[in-house]
Design a protein around this motif. Structure first.
Motif, PDB file in Angstrom:
ATOM      1  N   GLU A  17      -9.827   5.829 -17.909  1.00 47.20           N
ATOM      2  CA  GLU A  17      -8.623   6.178 -16.852  1.00 47.20           C
ATOM      3  C   GLU A  17      -9.165   6.803 -15.656  1.00 47.20           C
ATOM      4  O   GLU A  17      -9.793   7.856 -15.879  1.00 47.20           O
ATOM      5  CB  GLU A  17      -7.445   6.487 -17.577  1.00 47.20           C
ATOM      6  CG  GLU A  17      -6.305   6.671 -16.633  1.00 47.20           C
ATOM      7  CD  GLU A  17      -5.145   7.265 -17.373  1.00 47.20           C
ATOM      8  OE1 GLU A  17      -4.330   7.964 -16.585  1.00 47.20           O
ATOM      9  OE2 GLU A  17      -4.926   7.339 -18.603  1.00 47.20           O
ATOM     10  N   HIS A  55      -6.867  -3.988 -14.317  1.00 52.84           N
ATOM     11  CA  HIS A  55      -6.994  -3.426 -12.958  1.00 52.84           C
ATOM     12  C   HIS A  55      -8.066  -2.696 -12.772  1.00 52.84           C
ATOM     13  O   HIS A  55      -8.461  -2.444 -11.437  1.00 52.84           O
ATOM     14  CB  HIS A  55      -5.433  -2.501 -12.883  1.00 52.84           C
ATOM     15  CG  HIS A  55      -5.281  -1.468 -13.774  1.00 52.84           C
ATOM     16  ND1 HIS A  55      -4.870  -1.570 -15.166  1.00 52.84           N
ATOM     17  CD2 HIS A  55      -5.654   0.069 -13.711  1.00 52.84           C
ATOM     18  CE1 HIS A  55      -4.942  -0.487 -15.723  1.00 52.84           C
ATOM     19  NE2 HIS A  55      -5.436   0.474 -14.788  1.00 52.84           N
ATOM     20  N   ASN A  74      -0.083  -5.529  -7.142  1.00 50.84           N
ATOM     21  CA  ASN A  74      -0.107  -4.895  -8.630  1.00 50.84           C
ATOM     22  C   ASN A  74      -1.567  -4.161  -8.946  1.00 50.84           C
ATOM     23  O   ASN A  74      -1.296  -3.195  -9.686  1.00 50.84           O
ATOM     24  CB  ASN A  74       0.292  -6.143  -9.700  1.00 50.84           C
ATOM     25  CG  ASN A  74       1.586  -6.518  -9.516  1.00 50.84           C
ATOM     26  OD1 ASN A  74       2.436  -5.964  -8.912  1.00 50.84           O
ATOM     27  ND2 ASN A  74       1.827  -7.707 -10.022  1.00 50.84           N
ATOM     28  N   ARG A  76      -3.476  -2.715  -7.010  1.00 51.21           N
ATOM     29  CA  ARG A  76      -3.672  -1.369  -6.084  1.00 51.21           C
ATOM     30  C   ARG A  76      -2.826  -0.404  -6.760  1.00 51.21           C
ATOM     31  O   ARG A  76      -3.132   0.698  -6.769  1.00 51.21           O
ATOM     32  CB  ARG A  76      -3.522  -1.853  -4.817  1.00 51.21           C
ATOM     33  CG  ARG A  76      -3.360  -0.729  -3.793  1.00 51.21           C
ATOM     34  CD  ARG A  76      -2.873  -0.772  -2.435  1.00 51.21           C
ATOM     35  NE  ARG A  76      -1.368  -1.065  -2.515  1.00 51.21           N
ATOM     36  CZ  ARG A  76      -0.250  -0.027  -2.399  1.00 51.21           C
ATOM     37  NH1 ARG A  76      -0.624   1.266  -2.759  1.00 51.21           N
ATOM     38  NH2 ARG A  76       0.791  -0.400  -2.747  1.00 51.21           N
ATOM     39  N   MET A  77      -1.384  -0.695  -7.029  1.00 47.10           N
ATOM     40  CA  MET A  77      -0.666   0.168  -7.535  1.00 47.10           C
ATOM     41  C   MET A  77      -1.033   0.792  -8.716  1.00 47.10           C
ATOM     42  O   MET A  77      -1.067   2.064  -9.207  1.00 47.10           O
ATOM     43  CB  MET A  77       0.611  -0.409  -7.607  1.00 47.10           C
ATOM     44  CG  MET A  77       1.382  -0.735  -6.347  1.00 47.10           C
ATOM     45  SD  MET A  77       3.384  -1.201  -6.290  1.00 47.10           S
ATOM     46  CE  MET A  77       3.175  -2.617  -7.458  1.00 47.10           C
ATOM     47  N   ALA A  78      -1.543  -0.066  -9.886  1.00 44.07           N
ATOM     48  CA  ALA A  78      -2.005   0.438 -11.099  1.00 44.07           C
ATOM     49  C   ALA A  78      -2.921   1.520 -10.909  1.00 44.07           C
ATOM     50  O   ALA A  78      -3.264   2.403 -11.563  1.00 44.07           O
ATOM     51  CB  ALA A  78      -2.345  -0.929 -11.864  1.00 44.07           C
ATOM     52  N   GLU A  80      -3.775   3.155  -7.945  1.00 44.02           N
ATOM     53  CA  GLU A  80      -3.265   4.469  -7.471  1.00 44.02           C
ATOM     54  C   GLU A  80      -2.683   5.514  -8.607  1.00 44.02           C
ATOM     55  O   GLU A  80      -2.560   6.428  -8.576  1.00 44.02           O
ATOM     56  CB  GLU A  80      -2.508   3.975  -6.127  1.00 44.02           C
ATOM     57  CG  GLU A  80      -3.478   3.716  -5.190  1.00 44.02           C
ATOM     58  CD  GLU A  80      -2.826   3.355  -3.746  1.00 44.02           C
ATOM     59  OE1 GLU A  80      -1.359   3.399  -3.941  1.00 44.02           O
ATOM     60  OE2 GLU A  80      -3.375   3.188  -2.986  1.00 44.02           O
ATOM     61  N   ASP A  81      -1.971   4.671  -9.440  1.00 43.88           N
ATOM     62  CA  ASP A  81      -1.347   5.213 -10.594  1.00 43.88           C
ATOM     63  C   ASP A  81      -2.041   6.147 -11.410  1.00 43.88           C
ATOM     64  O   ASP A  81      -1.587   7.264 -11.859  1.00 43.88           O
ATOM     65  CB  ASP A  81      -0.442   4.382 -11.403  1.00 43.88           C
ATOM     66  CG  ASP A  81       0.901   3.953 -10.880  1.00 43.88           C
ATOM     67  OD1 ASP A  81       1.492   4.350  -9.664  1.00 43.88           O
ATOM     68  OD2 ASP A  81       1.521   3.054 -11.459  1.00 43.88           O
ATOM     69  N   GLU A  82      -3.292   5.848 -11.443  1.00 43.06           N
ATOM     70  CA  GLU A  82      -4.517   6.401 -12.081  1.00 43.06           C
ATOM     71  C   GLU A  82      -5.301   7.570 -11.427  1.00 43.06           C
ATOM     72  O   GLU A  82      -6.137   7.952 -11.712  1.00 43.06           O
ATOM     73  CB  GLU A  82      -5.263   5.542 -12.745  1.00 43.06           C
ATOM     74  CG  GLU A  82      -4.638   4.715 -14.063  1.00 43.06           C
ATOM     75  CD  GLU A  82      -5.669   3.781 -14.743  1.00 43.06           C
ATOM     76  OE1 GLU A  82      -6.934   3.944 -14.527  1.00 43.06           O
ATOM     77  OE2 GLU A  82      -5.166   3.259 -15.467  1.00 43.06           O
ATOM     78  N   GLY A  83      -4.909   7.574 -10.064  1.00 47.83           N
ATOM     79  CA  GLY A  83      -5.627   8.512  -9.191  1.00 47.83           C
ATOM     80  C   GLY A  83      -6.700   8.008  -8.242  1.00 47.83           C
ATOM     81  O   GLY A  83      -7.225   8.719  -7.553  1.00 47.83           O
TER      82      GLY A  83
END
Length: 114
Positions: A17, A55, A74, A76-78, A80-83
């Protein structure tokens, strides 16, 4: 299932991650350094069935390779959700690419390793 396919799936599942790997990097680790496109096809066809962190796989230029705008968003967001910082669909590989040594791979995990 072919050995290369099994290895690709195992490697993708091991991407930590907050890190990414390239299609070519995965192909090389799986035993066929010239099979980046095959990795892409496997990812596309098997991600849902094998619950792969799809992703976390990007192209060699550090870019999101999905052509579909919704799919790219989708991803990109995934990420960014992981930093993972994504700027203009690009990820800084020096900062976010997982090195081969970061993966917990030993001779028992991959079939017919290099």
């Amino acid at each position: 299932m072919q050995t290369f396919t099994q290895n690709v799936l195992k490697i993708i599942k091991l991407i930590p991650e907050g890190k990414v790997m390239t299609y070519g990097q995965i192909a090389r680790l799986a035993g066929n350094p010239r099979a980046a496109r095959q990795v892409s096809r496997l990812l596309h066809s098997m991600s849902q069935k094998h619950e792969l962190p799809w992703h976390r796989v990007i192209n060699a230029q550090g870019k999101i390779a999905i052509q579909n705008e919704e799919g790219a968003e989708n991803q990109r967001m995934a990420l960014e959700d992981e930093g993972i910082l994504v700027i203009q669909w690009r990820i800084n590989l020096q900062e976010f690419q997982a090195s081969d040594s970061e993966l917990p791979i030993d001779s028992n995990i991959l079939e017919d390793q290099l």
